[in-house]
Write a protein that holds these residues in place. Structure first.
Motif, PDB file in Angstrom:
ATOM      1  N   TRP A 148      10.067 -25.761 -17.645  1.00  0.00           N
ATOM      2  CA  TRP A 148       9.197 -26.715 -18.329  1.00  0.00           C
ATOM      3  C   TRP A 148       7.908 -26.006 -18.708  1.00  0.00           C
ATOM      4  CZ3 TRP A 148       8.934 -31.927 -15.141  1.00  0.00           C
ATOM      5  CH2 TRP A 148      10.178 -32.573 -15.212  1.00  0.00           C
ATOM      6  N   ARG A 149       7.439 -26.270 -19.916  1.00  0.00           N
ATOM      7  CA  ARG A 149       6.123 -25.815 -20.340  1.00  0.00           C
ATOM      8  C   ARG A 149       5.587 -26.780 -21.383  1.00  0.00           C
ATOM      9  NH1 ARG A 149       6.073 -20.519 -24.060  1.00  0.00           N
ATOM     10  NH2 ARG A 149       3.997 -21.371 -24.377  1.00  0.00           N
ATOM     11  N   ARG A 150       4.308 -26.712 -21.647  1.00  0.00           N
ATOM     12  CA  ARG A 150       3.700 -27.676 -22.567  1.00  0.00           C
ATOM     13  C   ARG A 150       4.222 -27.494 -23.996  1.00  0.00           C
ATOM     14  NH1 ARG A 150      -0.722 -30.930 -22.395  1.00  0.00           N
ATOM     15  NH2 ARG A 150      -1.313 -30.084 -20.367  1.00  0.00           N
ATOM     16  N   GLN A 151       4.329 -26.236 -24.444  1.00  0.00           N
ATOM     17  CA  GLN A 151       4.768 -25.963 -25.811  1.00  0.00           C
ATOM     18  C   GLN A 151       6.264 -25.674 -25.852  1.00  0.00           C
ATOM     19  OE1 GLN A 151       2.333 -24.009 -24.338  1.00  0.00           O
ATOM     20  NE2 GLN A 151       0.504 -25.010 -25.157  1.00  0.00           N
ATOM     21  N   ALA A 152       6.844 -25.888 -27.022  1.00  0.00           N
ATOM     22  CA  ALA A 152       8.252 -25.549 -27.226  1.00  0.00           C
ATOM     23  C   ALA A 152       8.425 -24.034 -27.136  1.00  0.00           C
ATOM     24  CB  ALA A 152       8.725 -26.064 -28.586  1.00  0.00           C
ATOM     25  N   ASP A 153       9.633 -23.610 -26.851  1.00  0.00           N
ATOM     26  CA  ASP A 153       9.929 -22.191 -26.685  1.00  0.00           C
ATOM     27  C   ASP A 153      11.245 -21.876 -27.380  1.00  0.00           C
ATOM     28  OD1 ASP A 153       8.923 -19.866 -24.555  1.00  0.00           O
ATOM     29  OD2 ASP A 153      11.039 -19.721 -25.066  1.00  0.00           O
ATOM     30  N   ASP A 154      11.410 -20.626 -27.783  1.00  0.00           N
ATOM     31  CA  ASP A 154      12.656 -20.228 -28.427  1.00  0.00           C
ATOM     32  C   ASP A 154      13.837 -20.250 -27.458  1.00  0.00           C
ATOM     33  OD1 ASP A 154      11.318 -19.827 -30.808  1.00  0.00           O
ATOM     34  OD2 ASP A 154      11.005 -17.681 -30.462  1.00  0.00           O
ATOM     35  N   ASP A 155      13.559 -20.118 -26.174  1.00  0.00           N
ATOM     36  CA  ASP A 155      14.624 -20.143 -25.171  1.00  0.00           C
ATOM     37  C   ASP A 155      15.083 -21.586 -24.963  1.00  0.00           C
ATOM     38  OD1 ASP A 155      16.166 -20.108 -22.790  1.00  0.00           O
ATOM     39  OD2 ASP A 155      15.103 -18.335 -22.074  1.00  0.00           O
ATOM     40  N   PRO A 156      16.343 -21.902 -25.237  1.00  0.00           N
ATOM     41  CA  PRO A 156      16.815 -23.291 -25.115  1.00  0.00           C
ATOM     42  C   PRO A 156      16.751 -23.820 -23.692  1.00  0.00           C
ATOM     43  CG  PRO A 156      18.665 -21.790 -25.433  1.00  0.00           C
ATOM     44  CD  PRO A 156      17.434 -20.993 -25.656  1.00  0.00           C
ATOM     45  N   ARG A 157      16.593 -22.953 -22.709  1.00  0.00           N
ATOM     46  CA  ARG A 157      16.496 -23.409 -21.324  1.00  0.00           C
ATOM     47  C   ARG A 157      15.109 -23.953 -20.985  1.00  0.00           C
ATOM     48  NH1 ARG A 157      18.431 -17.918 -18.559  1.00  0.00           N
ATOM     49  NH2 ARG A 157      16.954 -17.201 -20.160  1.00  0.00           N
ATOM     50  N   ILE A 158      14.148 -23.705 -21.875  1.00  0.00           N
ATOM     51  CA  ILE A 158      12.774 -24.127 -21.621  1.00  0.00           C
ATOM     52  C   ILE A 158      12.478 -25.377 -22.443  1.00  0.00           C
ATOM     53  CG2 ILE A 158      10.354 -23.479 -21.750  1.00  0.00           C
ATOM     54  CD1 ILE A 158      11.212 -20.573 -21.440  1.00  0.00           C
ATOM     55  N   ARG A 159      12.142 -26.439 -21.749  1.00  0.00           N
ATOM     56  CA  ARG A 159      11.922 -27.742 -22.377  1.00  0.00           C
ATOM     57  C   ARG A 159      10.426 -28.045 -22.459  1.00  0.00           C
ATOM     58  NH1 ARG A 159      13.262 -33.255 -19.052  1.00  0.00           N
ATOM     59  NH2 ARG A 159      12.007 -34.690 -20.289  1.00  0.00           N
ATOM     60  N   PRO A 160       9.933 -28.515 -23.627  1.00  0.00           N
ATOM     61  CA  PRO A 160       8.527 -28.901 -23.710  1.00  0.00           C
ATOM     62  C   PRO A 160       8.282 -30.208 -22.954  1.00  0.00           C
ATOM     63  CG  PRO A 160       9.636 -29.357 -25.791  1.00  0.00           C
ATOM     64  CD  PRO A 160      10.633 -28.633 -24.924  1.00  0.00           C
ATOM     65  N   VAL A 161       7.400 -30.158 -21.977  1.00  0.00           N
ATOM     66  CA  VAL A 161       7.092 -31.332 -21.158  1.00  0.00           C
ATOM     67  C   VAL A 161       5.579 -31.432 -21.009  1.00  0.00           C
ATOM     68  CG1 VAL A 161       7.298 -32.386 -18.865  1.00  0.00           C
ATOM     69  CG2 VAL A 161       9.263 -31.213 -19.879  1.00  0.00           C
ATOM     70  N   ASP A 162       5.052 -32.609 -21.264  1.00  0.00           N
ATOM     71  CA  ASP A 162       3.620 -32.854 -21.122  1.00  0.00           C
ATOM     72  C   ASP A 162       3.362 -33.453 -19.743  1.00  0.00           C
ATOM     73  OD1 ASP A 162       0.968 -33.384 -21.329  1.00  0.00           O
ATOM     74  OD2 ASP A 162       1.125 -34.855 -22.947  1.00  0.00           O
ATOM     75  N   LEU A 163       2.857 -32.647 -18.833  1.00  0.00           N
ATOM     76  CA  LEU A 163       2.589 -33.123 -17.484  1.00  0.00           C
ATOM     77  C   LEU A 163       1.387 -34.057 -17.428  1.00  0.00           C
ATOM     78  CD1 LEU A 163       3.133 -29.813 -15.464  1.00  0.00           C
ATOM     79  CD2 LEU A 163       4.704 -31.741 -15.674  1.00  0.00           C
ATOM     80  N   ASP A 164       0.651 -34.174 -18.541  1.00  0.00           N
ATOM     81  CA  ASP A 164      -0.481 -35.092 -18.588  1.00  0.00           C
ATOM     82  C   ASP A 164      -0.099 -36.463 -19.140  1.00  0.00           C
ATOM     83  OD1 ASP A 164      -2.407 -33.317 -17.542  1.00  0.00           O
ATOM     84  OD2 ASP A 164      -2.564 -32.316 -19.489  1.00  0.00           O
TER      85      ASP A 164
END
Length: 283
Positions: free
Chosen positions: A27-43
């Motif tokens: 999980w990270r705030r911004q989108a990523d080229d890696d499909p395993r990484i999902r954009p998630v807003d923890l705020d």
């Protein structure tokens, strides 16, 4: 495994897990080229637990930069109530110890967090321990000092003429190489790993002045004359005052013994040279 916070350490952890053939989501705030990484807003006011229901969670995201406590972690813990993980590793800070006036600090030291950022980390630690105790989740909290590694040697500031306090007035420091953090996390997420609080630091405790000087020497930069008065340095660089005024000597014996492990970079020079080599390889 779910990695919350795909930043400097998170990306390195993902790469290390790939080498071991371990499946992970990020999980990270911004989108990523890696499909395993999902954009998630923890705020976000509400946080979906979709994708969080994994057996193991490594939480590397920082608290907000303002406000009380860590609502980001608390939102995730609330979302996990119906399906808590088996193991949860949280990356905290040695800042929760506050100013120990140069004393050796083990995990039993009193918690004297004073800065707002350290108090937010302390809130996060307490929230995790409470939730994990309620769930029966195995937990480990890593208390980390300054993190360095490839791309994290302050090279740009050094090339721009970084001002430093003179060596005789600069207190000892505490730091750990990024790759050693990753190695410890990998050991703590496996079944049967030890639980509890763990300090993580190298054995050298080189001051920030000596560290920056060592980097400068290796990249061929001559630094400007040092500042002999530490108070004058604080006045010129107030952002560094909160770090250098909180003096402690972090002892990481517990994690070394519990994991039968020693840092790959237990002295700053070897870590600096490996980090510079890693930067050159990427270029």
């Amino acid at each position: 495994m779910l990695i919350v916070g795909m930043g400097y350490v998170g990306h390195a952890l993902g790469q290390a897990l790939d080498r071991e053939g371990v499946q992970w989501l990020g999980w990270r705030r911004q989108a990523d080229d890696d499909p395993r990484i999902r954009p998630v807003d923890l705020d976000a006011e509400t946080l979906s637990a979709d994708g969080a229901g994994t057996r193991r969670i490594v939480y590397l995201a920082p608290p907000p930069k303002s406000g009380a406590g860590d609502p980001r972690l608390r939102r995730l813990l609330a979302a996990l109530e119906s399906e808590p993980p088996e193991r949860f590793v949280y990356a905290s800070t040695t800042g929760v110890y506050g100013n120990q006036h140069g004393a050796v600090v083990t995990e039993e030291a009193s918690l004297q967090a004073a800065s707002p950022r350290a108090l937010r980390r302390l809130d996060a630690e307490q929230a995790l321990v409470e939730a994990a105790s309620r769930w029966g989740t195995q937990w480990a909290i890593l208390r980390l000092p300054g993190i360095y590694g490839p791309g994290r040697l302050r090279e740009e500031a050094i090339r721009a003429g970084l001002e430093l306090p003179c060596p005789e007035v600069c207190p000892p420091g505490n730091r750990i190489h990024r790759d050693d953090i990753v190695a410890v996390i990998q050991r703590l997420v496996v079944s049967g790993a030890p639980t509890g609080f763990f300090n993580l630091a190298d054995a050298e405790h080189m001051s920030s002045t000596d560290f920056a000087t060592a980097v400068a020497q290796r990249i061929g930069v001559v630094l400007p004359p040092c500042i002999p008065d530490i108070d004058a340095y604080y006045a010129a660089h107030p952002g560094m005052a909160s770090f250098l005024r909180e003096q402690r000597w972090v002892d990481s014996s517990r994690v070394r013994q519990a994991l039968d492990w020693a840092p790959r970079y237990d002295d700053a020079i070897s870590g600096i040279e490996a980090s510079l080599g890693g930067d050159r390889e990427r270029r």
